[in-house]
Design an enzyme around this catalytic site. Structure first.
Site, PDB file in Angstrom:
ATOM      1  N   CYS A 111       0.837  -1.197   0.000  1.00  8.93           N
ATOM      2  CA  CYS A 111       0.000   0.000   0.000  1.00  8.93           C
ATOM      3  C   CYS A 111       0.877   1.254   0.000  1.00  8.93           C
ATOM      4  O   CYS A 111       0.607   2.226   0.713  1.00  8.93           O
ATOM      5  CB  CYS A 111      -0.967   0.006   1.170  1.00  8.93           C
ATOM      6  SG  CYS A 111      -0.249  -0.396   2.778  1.00  8.93           S
ATOM      7  N   GLY A 112       1.954   1.199  -0.780  1.00  6.43           N
ATOM      8  CA  GLY A 112       2.812   2.369  -0.927  1.00  6.43           C
ATOM      9  C   GLY A 112       3.461   2.772   0.388  1.00  6.43           C
ATOM     10  O   GLY A 112       3.911   1.934   1.168  1.00  6.43           O
TER      11      GLY A 112
END
Length: 288
Positions: free
Chosen positions: A91-92
């Protein structure tokens, strides 16, 4: 230069990866809508409750009977940092931004001679903080089996926090989470919940309360902690899905670019191989 077989395998592998990242992007997009609606629906309630408690607190903050959750226990020596992250990655920078903010705060407190205790909510934060701040861990709350965050989950976390405060294990409690702003923007947030901090000055209300303001606050403040924890969990949930959707979109586009690149190399190598074979055939025919 990779062989044609190797290039073909790479193209197939990246195509499979692109299918996975595309699917994850679509799943996150579906989850984001629900998570965003839940976070936005909780904000007015949390803001109104905070405003009500701020108004009550304005009249009792300096009184002898003021609740400890409002004014503290007279010390700020021991700080409990509640670091709320995701149970999964991909998720970055969602998890790392929260951890970075918490780590910075912890180091500042330690440099000032304070005692730091860390309660982690979510596996990723615990993994990232374990190496340099693992000695300060006092607990962990696992939400990996929870499909949809509910108020009961927040109450369990709030009970843990309140029990530690009432037992004298901490003086100040701060939540760390990401506040959702948009799919591409999540704001790392540090929110102090004990002693209670209200945004803006509470309006002085011209009312007589029954029971007393102190008694009302004593009942409302624990609920306020649970509400703030619940709001933070919902904000985190929306932020996580937004960050994952954005990260998977980037990964899908990058995979597409790699496929184009490898396909071009494959076609050129194949053309070169065919040309070489033709030259060898023509050269052999001329030799005869």
């Amino acid at each position: 230069m990779p062989s044609l077989k190797d290039l073909k395998n790479k193209i197939a592998s990246v195509k499979n990866t692109r299918k996975i990242t595309k699917a994850m992007q679509m799943v996150s997009a579906a989850k984001l809508r629900r998570a965003q609606d839940a976070a936005e629906a909780a904000r007015p309630y949390a803001e109104r409750m905070s405003a009500v408690m701020a108004g009550l607190a304005a009249g009792v903050a300096n009184s002898e009977g003021a609740p400890k959750l409002l004014v503290g226990n007279g010390s700020d020596k021991v700080h409990l940092l509640v670091v709320m992250t995701a149970e999964r990655g991909l998720c970055g920078g969602f998890n790392s931004t929260i951890v970075r903010l918490a780590r910075t705060k912890a180091n500042e407190l330690l440099a000032a001679g304070k005692t730091v205790k860390i309660l982690t909510v979510g596996k990723k934060g615990r993994e990232q903080l374990r190496r340099d701040l693992g000695a300060h861990f006092v607990g962990h709350i696992d939400l990996s089996e929870v499909k949809r965050i509910g108020y009961a989950n927040a109450q369990n976390i709030a009970r843990d926090i309140l029990a530690r405060f009432e037992a004298g294990e901490c003086d100040v409690v701060t939540l760390f989470f990401n506040r959702f702003q948009s799919v591409i923007s999540q704001i790392p947030t540090a929110q102090q919940v004990i002693p209670a901090v209200f945004e803006g000055a509470g309006a002085t209300a011209d009312y007589d309360y029954e029971p007393s303001e102190e008694a009302i606050l004593a009942d409302l403040l624990p609920r306020g902690v649970a509400t703030q924890v619940f709001t933070a969990l919902l904000e985190n949930g929306a932020s996580e899905q937004g960050a994952r959707m954005s990260a998977m979109d980037n990964a899908t586009r990058n995979a597409g670019e790699m496929i184009t690149k490898y396909t071009t190399i494959y076609n050129r190598s194949r053309q070169a191989a065919i040309t070489k074979e033709l030259i060898e055939i023509i050269s052999g025919a001329e030799a005869l």
